[in-house]
Design an enzyme around this catalytic site. Structure first.
Site, mmCIF file in Angstrom:
data_model
loop_
_atom_site.group_PDB
_atom_site.id
_atom_site.type_symbol
_atom_site.label_atom_id
_atom_site.label_comp_id
_atom_site.label_asym_id
_atom_site.label_seq_id
_atom_site.Cartn_x
_atom_site.Cartn_y
_atom_site.Cartn_z
ATOM 1 N N HIS A 131 33.945 57.859 44.658
ATOM 2 C CA HIS A 131 34.459 56.878 45.603
ATOM 3 C C HIS A 131 33.354 56.468 46.577
ATOM 4 O O HIS A 131 32.308 57.105 46.658
ATOM 5 C CB HIS A 131 35.659 57.454 46.354
ATOM 6 C CG HIS A 131 36.885 57.576 45.501
ATOM 7 N ND1 HIS A 131 38.118 57.898 46.004
ATOM 8 C CD2 HIS A 131 37.061 57.411 44.154
ATOM 9 C CE1 HIS A 131 39.009 57.938 45.026
ATOM 10 N NE2 HIS A 131 38.381 57.652 43.897
ATOM 11 N N GLU B 188 32.939 56.597 49.793
ATOM 12 C CA GLU B 188 32.509 57.556 50.801
ATOM 13 C C GLU B 188 31.610 58.628 50.190
ATOM 14 O O GLU B 188 30.563 58.976 50.761
ATOM 15 C CB GLU B 188 33.727 58.215 51.460
ATOM 16 C CG GLU B 188 34.640 57.235 52.174
ATOM 17 C CD GLU B 188 35.753 56.689 51.286
ATOM 18 O OE1 GLU B 188 36.845 56.418 51.823
ATOM 19 O OE2 GLU B 188 35.530 56.522 50.058
ATOM 20 N N CYS C 36 40.967 58.332 51.059
ATOM 21 C CA CYS C 36 42.119 58.927 50.373
ATOM 22 C C CYS C 36 42.261 60.401 50.742
ATOM 23 O O CYS C 36 41.312 61.056 51.157
ATOM 24 C CB CYS C 36 41.992 58.757 48.868
ATOM 25 S SG CYS C 36 40.611 59.660 48.126
ATOM 26 N N ARG D 51 39.187 35.380 33.657
ATOM 27 C CA ARG D 51 39.730 36.341 32.685
ATOM 28 C C ARG D 51 39.010 37.687 32.775
ATOM 29 O O ARG D 51 39.615 38.743 32.640
ATOM 30 C CB ARG D 51 39.581 35.792 31.266
ATOM 31 C CG ARG D 51 40.530 34.676 30.896
ATOM 32 C CD ARG D 51 40.313 34.295 29.447
ATOM 33 N NE ARG D 51 41.231 33.270 28.990
ATOM 34 C CZ ARG D 51 41.293 32.840 27.740
ATOM 35 N NH1 ARG D 51 40.472 33.360 26.824
ATOM 36 N NH2 ARG D 51 42.158 31.901 27.385
ATOM 37 N N GLY E 247 52.375 28.640 27.762
ATOM 38 C CA GLY E 247 52.737 27.245 27.854
ATOM 39 C C GLY E 247 53.812 26.980 28.887
ATOM 40 O O GLY E 247 54.143 27.843 29.712
ATOM 41 N N THR F 276 57.033 26.930 28.819
ATOM 42 C CA THR F 276 58.216 27.798 28.844
ATOM 43 C C THR F 276 58.016 28.976 29.783
ATOM 44 O O THR F 276 58.835 29.232 30.673
ATOM 45 C CB THR F 276 58.547 28.306 27.427
ATOM 46 O OG1 THR F 276 58.789 27.203 26.570
ATOM 47 C CG2 THR F 276 59.758 29.224 27.446
#
Length: 362
Positions: free
Chosen positions: A44, A46, A72, A180, A265, A267
């Site tokens: 992490h 830290e 955390c 993406r 699409g 829908t």
């Protein structure tokens, strides 16, 4: 804190863990070390900053830690960051955003109990913006949903004969692939999967694949053929035969999908919008007029202007001749979608021929 936020932004936007940055200052206010989280299973922020300090011969005892997210207090793949700061003898900790994750929260209290001075809310707005999808997912129990639309000026996604390549230009298409590559999953409906045979991969300008490939999700009960491109190179394939959008989103959240990009699409787009389940819109608009053909969105049940689904403009970018409008839903992060969630694959009212356009290349 701005340096810590810049460091955090260097970490991956995808994945179950938040992007976090940490800067260590000596008692004189000089920066002596820094670190950021590089992804699941890595130290992490830290711990990375403390390791960097020690590697450069700096004793972190008495330093001030400036961290973008509350340290955390739980044991995961790595030890609790709060404990690491306590054991290192850090004297002061400044935090931008409190951790809403019930599993990890409590770090600030643990630090205070150890006699460390803790302040929270430093540049909290900027911290919230950086962590927007992750915070939304943790607070609501469902992914942050970005709906991508690519249309002509008159809102069409295909011409009257169903052709749609290309409404937008190469710069817009390239930009969509970079998006993406930063999300956890991409979703389409089963109708789109069958009609368009998309690959749903994140591709570079030269046609190669980005290192990170998002999970490919098909919503609906019609089976994906064995020879479909969705079963080819790219991210894993997951089919959810759910007609309940809320249930589908919660299943994705259980799989640690924090940010979902929807490229289906009309829908699927209509169902999500009608259910108030869209958090952000990416509308790629081309200076093209078609006059007829499928529209991006079907009937939302809006009968008067006061019922319109309204979004707030966040950003606008020119991409060649096209424009990308990024807009966000005007609702609180903790608000749930409307109770009258529509089936994800209910066929919306449409005019013109069905679209064959799923935004596979936009």
């Amino acid at each position: 804190m701005r340096r810590a936020l810049a460091l955090a932004a260097m970490g991956p936007a995808y994945g179950p863990n938040p992007r976090v940055g940490c800067v260590l200052l000596d008692p004189g206010g000089r920066m002596v070390a820094e670190g950021f989280h590089r992804g699941a299973g890595t130290p992490h922020a830290e711990a990375a900053a403390l390791a960097a300090a020690r590697a450069s011969g700096v004793d972190p005892r008495g330093t001030t830690a400036v961290v973008t997210l509350e340290p955390c207090a739980h044991q995961g793949r790595t030890g609790p960051c709060a404990d690491a700061l306590i054991e290192a003898g850090v004297a002061i900790v400044h935090v931008a955003v409190a951790d809403p994750n019930p599993v990890a929260t409590g770090g600030a209290d643990r630090l205070r109990a150890a006699g460390i001075e803790v302040t929270t809310g430093t540049l909290a707005g900027e911290g919230e913006e950086l962590l927007r999808p992750w915070l939304h997912a943790v607070r609501t129990g469902r992914p942050y949903v970005t709906l991508k639309l690519a249309t002509s000026l008159d809102g069409r996604v295909a011409a009257a004969d169903g052709t749609s390549r290309w409404i937008t230009g190469p710069q817009a298409r390239a930009h969509a692939h970079t998006v993406r590559a930063q999300v956890d999953a991409i979703a389409v409906g089963s109708g789109t999967a069958l009609t368009d045979d998309p690959s749903l991969t994140a591709r570079t300008v030269d046609g190669g694949l980005f290192e990170h490939q998002p999970l490919r999700v098909v919503l609906g009960r019609r089976a994906v053929p064995d020879d479909a491109r969705l079963r080819g190179p790219g991210g894993p394939l997951l089919q959810l035969p759910e007609h309940d959008l809320d249930a589908a989103l919660r299943q994705l959240a259980e799989r640690e999908v924090r940010h979902l990009l929807v490229e289906g699409g009309p829908t699927l787009a209509t169902a999500l919008l009608a259910a108030d389940a869209v958090d952000e819109l990416h509308a790629y608009v081309a200076p093209v007029l078609l006059g007829a053909g499928a529209t991006a969105v079907g009937d939302l049940g809006v009968t008067t202007i006061g019922e319109a689904a309204r979004f707030a403009t966040h950003d606008m970018t020119r991409l060649g001749d096209d424009v990308l409008l990024v807009a966000r839903r005007a609702r609180s992060e903790g608000a749930a979608p409307h109770a009258h969630t529509q089936p994800a694959l209910a066929q919306p009212a449409q005019t013109g021929r069905p679209s064959r356009h799923t935004k596979e290349e936009i």
